[in-house]
Design a protein around this motif. Structure first.
Motif, short mmCIF file in Angstrom:
data_model
loop_
_atom_site.label_atom_id
_atom_site.label_comp_id
_atom_site.label_asym_id
_atom_site.label_seq_id
_atom_site.Cartn_x
_atom_site.Cartn_y
_atom_site.Cartn_z
N GLN A 169 0.84 -1.21 0.00
CA GLN A 169 0.00 0.00 0.00
C GLN A 169 0.87 1.25 0.00
O GLN A 169 0.55 2.23 -0.68
CB GLN A 169 -0.95 0.00 1.20
N LEU A 218 2.00 1.84 -3.53
CA LEU A 218 0.90 2.40 -4.32
C LEU A 218 0.70 3.88 -4.01
O LEU A 218 0.55 4.70 -4.92
CB LEU A 218 -0.41 1.63 -4.04
N ASP A 219 0.69 4.22 -2.73
CA ASP A 219 0.48 5.61 -2.33
C ASP A 219 1.61 6.51 -2.81
O ASP A 219 1.40 7.71 -3.05
CB ASP A 219 0.32 5.72 -0.81
N TRP A 228 -3.22 0.15 -8.89
CA TRP A 228 -4.03 -0.73 -8.06
C TRP A 228 -3.44 -2.12 -8.11
O TRP A 228 -2.64 -2.47 -8.97
CB TRP A 228 -5.50 -0.75 -8.50
N ALA A 281 2.03 8.91 -6.95
CA ALA A 281 1.02 9.96 -6.91
C ALA A 281 0.64 10.49 -8.29
O ALA A 281 -0.39 11.14 -8.44
CB ALA A 281 1.52 11.11 -6.04
N ASN A 285 -4.22 3.32 -5.11
CA ASN A 285 -3.79 4.64 -4.64
C ASN A 285 -4.94 5.63 -4.88
O ASN A 285 -6.01 5.26 -5.37
CB ASN A 285 -2.49 5.07 -5.31
N ARG A 286 -4.71 6.90 -4.55
CA ARG A 286 -5.76 7.91 -4.67
C ARG A 286 -6.27 8.03 -6.11
O ARG A 286 -7.47 8.04 -6.35
CB ARG A 286 -5.23 9.27 -4.17
#
Length: 169
Positions: free
Chosen positions: A113, A116-117, A125, A120, A137-138
């Motif tokens: 995670q 992924l984060d 995913w 940016a 991620n976002r």
């Protein structure tokens, strides 16, 4: 090792032929038996496998046989330690041992995670083999926002695509 299937067939059938019903703990009805030793049906029953499965094994298809099946056969056929090792060697030569299926994970490790984060600038995913989104991620959540808004859980892109109607969720 030569022809593994032929070796398996010869090994299992020869070991089956040397076991009498009395040795296997079965009653001997009459004196005329069609085969030397035990028929395949009795071996299958005593080993706890189906007749069809045992027939496949004896025809040389040990690939994927589980350790518990091999152990049951070794006990039932009264194999000594060298014969038991040979049976397991034949199974290894035939193909991989079948492992019990574990439930697929529905989460990812925190480190995944974090990776992924850290991405940016692009949607990212992680999905399962059945298209369930395990982490995103976002930007990945934004890209798949209708999937995440669906009432169905766990989040699954294939189910969403084929079963969720537009605007549902």
């Amino acid at each position: 090792m030569g022809d593994v299937r032929a070796d398996i067939k010869e090994f299992l059938s020869s070991r089956r032929a040397r076991i009498s019903p009395e040795q296997a703990g079965l009653p001997a009805y009459g004196g005329n038996r069609r085969v030397a030793g035990l028929p395949r049906e009795e071996v299958a029953m005593l080993a706890g496998v189906s007749v069809d499965y045992y027939v496949r094994l004896e025809r040389g298809n040990l690939a994927g046989a589980s350790e518990s099946v091999l152990d049951a056969l070794a006990r039932m056929l009264k194999l000594d330690e060298a014969e038991r090792e040979h049976l397991f060697d034949l199974a290894r030569a035939a193909g991989p041992v079948r492992r019990s299926r574990s439930k697929p994970s529905s989460t990812v490790r925190p480190e995944v995670q974090q990776v992924l984060d850290a991405m940016a600038d692009a949607p990212a995913w992680v999905r399962s083999g059945r298209h369930g989104i395990l982490a995103a991620n976002r930007m990945g959540r934004a890209l798949y926002s209708p999937v995440f808004q669906s009432a169905h859980r766990p989040v699954n892109t294939t189910r969403f695509t084929y079963l969720d109607s537009p605007g549902s969720g």
